[in-house]
Every structure is written in structure tokens, then in C-alpha cells.
Design an enzyme around this catalytic site. Structure first.
Site, PDB file in Angstrom:
ATOM      1  N   GLY A 198       0.849  -1.242   0.146  1.00 36.68           N
ATOM      2  CA  GLY A 198      -0.015   0.018  -0.251  1.00 36.68           C
ATOM      3  C   GLY A 198       0.722   1.386   0.013  1.00 36.68           C
TER       4      GLY A 198
ATOM      5  N   ASN B 283       3.233  -4.767 -16.495  1.00 37.95           N
ATOM      6  CA  ASN B 283       3.256  -4.493 -15.234  1.00 37.95           C
ATOM      7  C   ASN B 283       1.756  -4.425 -14.553  1.00 37.95           C
ATOM      8  OD1 ASN B 283       3.581  -3.407 -12.831  1.00 37.95           O
ATOM      9  ND2 ASN B 283       5.040  -1.847 -13.344  1.00 37.95           N
TER      10      ASN B 283
ATOM     11  N   TYR C 238      -3.272   1.883 -10.370  1.00 41.39           N
ATOM     12  CA  TYR C 238      -3.511   3.012 -11.375  1.00 41.39           C
ATOM     13  C   TYR C 238      -5.328   2.860 -11.414  1.00 41.39           C
ATOM     14  CZ  TYR C 238       1.172   3.028 -12.423  1.00 41.39           C
ATOM     15  OH  TYR C 238       2.542   3.040 -12.148  1.00 41.39           O
TER      16      TYR C 238
END
Length: 121
Positions: free
Chosen positions: A44, A74, A81
Site C-alpha cells: 500500500g 506491469n 492506477y
């Protein structure tokens, strides 16, 4: 604007988050992030650092849009995102060769209004 990502417990440097390539008259910039040691991936730290950088970019710098690029392999970063509200806007097909294989570069963007709605939701 570059900021270190440090652990609260001992101030260890684990990464970097930045806004670069800002085009002031259009109100946008590019986000970049790197958490170096895989031991800190998935904890996180990157999400928190990005959220703080988005707040800085939208509220302090008054940007309208923040964008980023990420390579298609990735998957972990892409999930972060998208969880933060970024929208996939385009693909530069087979733009990088890595380990003998070609990968796409994905372009993601986030508008200030989308980010504010996402934070409130």
C-alpha cells in the site's frame, strides 16, 4: 516535483514519486513512481504515495489532468492506477522490447473532476 517515499517507522527510503513534464498553460503533468525493493510491493505504500501526489497536483498545483504511462506487463501497477481512478486512454503498441519479447506502453489519464468524484465515492 519529486518526493521520497519513506517508511513512518524508521524513515527508510523505499521509493520516489514525482510529477514532471508539467505543461502549465494546459494544466497537466506526468506522474511517475518507483518502489525499489520488492519487499515493499503490495503493502500500500505506492497507493498512498500516489494518492498524496494526486492531492498535491490537483489541489496545490491546480492541475486539470494527471497522466502516466505503464508497460502492459506491469499488471500490479495497472491495478493500482485503475483503483485510484485512472482511465486507460491509449496504447503505443509493442513500444518496448524486454527479455526478447515486445510489450505495449499504455497511457492512462485522470481528470481532477474524476479524481474528486472517485475520492468522494
Amino acid at each position: 516535483y519529486s518526493f521520497p517515499v519513506r517508511l513512518v517507522k524508521d524513515d527508510s527510503l523505499i521509493g520516489l514519486v514525482e510529477l514532471e513534464g508539467i505543461v502549465w498553460n494546459q494544466g497537466y503533468g506526468w506522474l511517475g513512481i518507483g518502489i525499489g525493493d520488492p519487499a515493499y510491493w503490495g503493502g500500500g505504500y505506492g497507493s498512498e504515495a500516489m494518492d498524496l501526489l494526486l492531492q498535491f497536483g490537483f489541489w496545490e498545483l491546480n492541475l486539470h489532468r494527471i497522466q502516466l504511462s505503464v508497460y502492459s506487463y506491469n499488471r500490479r501497477a495497472i491495478a493500482v492506477y485503475e483503483r485510484l481512478g485512472f482511465i486507460h486512454e491509449g496504447t503505443l503498441r509493442e513500444s518496448i522490447q524486454r527479455d526478447g519479447q515486445r510489450y505495449d506502453m499504455l497511457i492512462y489519464g485522470l481528470l481532477r473532476s474524476e479524481w474528486e468524484a472517485h475520492k468522494d465515492g
